[in-house]
Scaffold this active site. Sequence first.
Site: not given
Length: 960
Positions: A553, A556, A630
């Site tokens: 997760d 980035e 998300d």
Amino acid sequence: MKLKNAILVYLVLIVLTSCSTKHYQKVDDGIIVDLEHPESNQTGKLYLGVLGENIVHVSATPEKEFPKDSSLIIVADTQSVPFTVNEEKNTVVLETAKLKVIVSIVDGTIQYKDKAGKTILAESEGGGRSFTPIEVEGTQGYTIRQIFESPEDESFYGLGQHQADEFNYKGKSEELFQYNTKVSVPFIVSNKNYGLLWDSYSLSRFGDSRPYGPLNSVFKLYDKKGAIGALTGTYTAPENGGMQIVRDEPTIFFEDIKSVKNLPKDFPLKNADVSYEGEIEASETGKFQFTLYYAGYIKLYLDNKLVVPERWRTAWNPNSYKFTMNMEKGKRVPLHIEWKPDGGVSYCGLRARKPQLAEEKDNQVWWSEMNKKLDYYFVYGESMDEIIKGYRTLTGKSQIMPKWVMGYWQSRERYKTQDEILTALKQFRERKFPIDNIVMDWSHWEEDQWGSHEFDKARFPDPKGMVDSIHAMNGKMMISIWPKFYSNTEHFKEFNDKGWMYQQALKDSIRDWVGTGHMGSFYDAYSAGARKLFWEQIYEHYYPLNIDAWWMDASEPNILDCTDMDYRKALQGPTALGPSTEYFNTYALMNAEAIYNGQRDVAPNKRVFLLTRSGFAGLQRYSTATWSGDIGTRWEDMKAQISAGLNFAVSGIPYWTMDIGGFCVEDRYVSAQLHYDQTGNENADYKEWRELNTRWHQFGAFAPLYRSHGQFPFREPWEIAPEGHPAYESILYYAHLRYKLMPYIYTLAGKTYFDDYTIMRPLVMDFPTDKKVENVSDQFMFGPSIMVCPVYRYGARDREVYLPKGSNWYDFYTGDMLQGGQEMTAEAPYGRLPLFIPEGAIIPVGPAIQYTDEKPAETITLYVYGGKDGNFTLYEDEGVNYNYEEGNYSNIPFVYNEAKGTLTIGQREGGFEGMLKNRNFKVVFVNKDNPKAFGDDAPGKTVDYTGEELTIELTDLGKG
């Protein structure tokens, strides 16, 4: 006379010397071209490397020598490919068996032609390149731009996965950076038979080299009374006695944690009514580009037209939306924004760009902030599949995922206890709802121990027993792992002591949103030592539990939400390789490498599976899938995932998924769930919630990976609706269909490795001669044989569908044949989405199962759709290991002959341990005169198969 002769001889010698001077140097894998008179900071030296008959690597530099660096994304070894080089007039011509590449020795312009001399791609006149020096943290480099000519009828696909619901990027632009819900991959595929891989890791742009600017840098602004210089901002708080603030707004830029401080101080934003009104005046005539940034509810009117219908996004995770408007010089155009924030901190912004620069307009443009040199790879191919094959030749093969990954996954944000996750899986089994994977999301550790990789014993008293119990119920478990570490953990200290922890978040005492807030940071994945340590910590703490897969997760990396670009760079650097400005986009790639290589070292024959929220070119070689982050729970969000998934697939990474139902939930849906829990009544919002999830599941069952995840309301099917409700029954139907199609789906997984195949396919891939499909972004092929047409409007019970030319089509549910090349209105009742099968399709269908390895497919039903010749090759292997790399797999070819009316089941090729040597094939034949609906009771003929070739007459099969 003697003097004249001497001069003549001298001139001849000059000409001969000039003609004998080569303007290039031939090297083992290509050529180096020195340009004659380059200007300062313009191309002085070019390298053209031959990496295949159809692949050329181009490097350019204004320096005298190329910098010594290596690519993070390219893994292809230089092949020994024959090529020739000749000088012709003012050009150097490099030829392979498939390409002719022409380089101007005057300005370095490159043209790519096929062997027939037709231009495939050409750089703009003068080379289209520019180099602007940049220095960051003592490191020197260049801001670079490259322009290619682009014909009017060209189309571009790829660039990763973005949320603006754009598909064909011709005439559009995209900023390439990583963000929650945004995955940037600098690779495009053109309908002109080529692909281009841009080898830059910094902030980049495609289509337009300019950033969007604040409104007052693009237009003259007028407030709602006509005064020049600003728009009028009106802030009203109905829940606070109608409190109101009216003020001038010279810009609408409240897009990050810094600029949002310019909103009215001490004003209660949540549920406020905010408007920005006035007029804008352009200084030139042309098409202006806009980007609207928003959290909360927003609408935008321009020239008294509703240009942006209501959109929504949660306060902590804003979204952006792009649009254009033709404007006239000197004409004042009304602008009105209606914004309703739904958080105490919320974001809003509107920026714009003037009409595109003349040299860039309608062309293919690449721009990157910081590179040592300019690098790109040109890939020629006669089909999009061939181009993507070339991309994977450069960046690495896509691994075959474990077979169980093709089944259904259930997740929620989050299972808070051991009992919750086990009870959920147990209910799936008791309800006979098929599932393979259940997911343990974040915060399974003690509150202040993020990065410890240890379960909170109070909530998870027996982690090993929990995983064992999941396995005992024939399930798999994936666990969420972040590259984030609280500063009080031992793991943080291990990284920090070696200089492998990013420091800016610590220097600024940034605290996250958990509890009272805790300090920490992310590790530097660009350090080989840090990557090794990251895996070692996982191996020590998680691996002994026999966890099946890894959820990477926030890769980035998302160290802090809603920051401006400069601060994002500060937070994620400097890296071990150099400034984060230069290595801005590739963190997820390096992070995936850590886990993939780590597990293959300790368990060489156990298939790795990673799911990451970000990605980059080459991600597929690490057995990694990406999901779209998300996203919101809106119909427009669902629709945007179709084009997002299709462009991600064309970007060369075949495994993609999304949060079915969306992750971030509107308050009205939460309230509707609570109302239902208290009263048992389905109000209007809850009715819509159920339909939204139903339609999303119908679409999601045909994504490469089928996965449901989100915040409250919970996403287990029975939490969406009870058994017997049309929502539940539809979700159950498509879950069963997914599992019955497992022989077909797993064959597609095999093809991603052996044939460099793409599972989720825009129609332009399979029907390239049909111009109408070039902009069809809401239908796709799931493999070669199923066209999927998702329904993404509330209350819709039909939808417009285009049936491409080149085939007639069968309705999946009735077997009726429909003519190709037509637009039609397809029925789409609540429980079904339109599906269509092309002529010549052969679809293998297995038995009803509850998980992928429940039982061997001893009987496979072969649906054969007549009308034209067809073929399909069934792929099988052991499903869990890498023995397929050593040749341990089998193929069974099926060939349908339309003229003869026969199906030939060919001789089985290959084998593997546990392979079924004998099985039954039930053949169901469908044609124009013999329509049959897909279903278990379809009449057909069953044959025994022992691995030897056999032929079946289909002419009268199933009639009557």
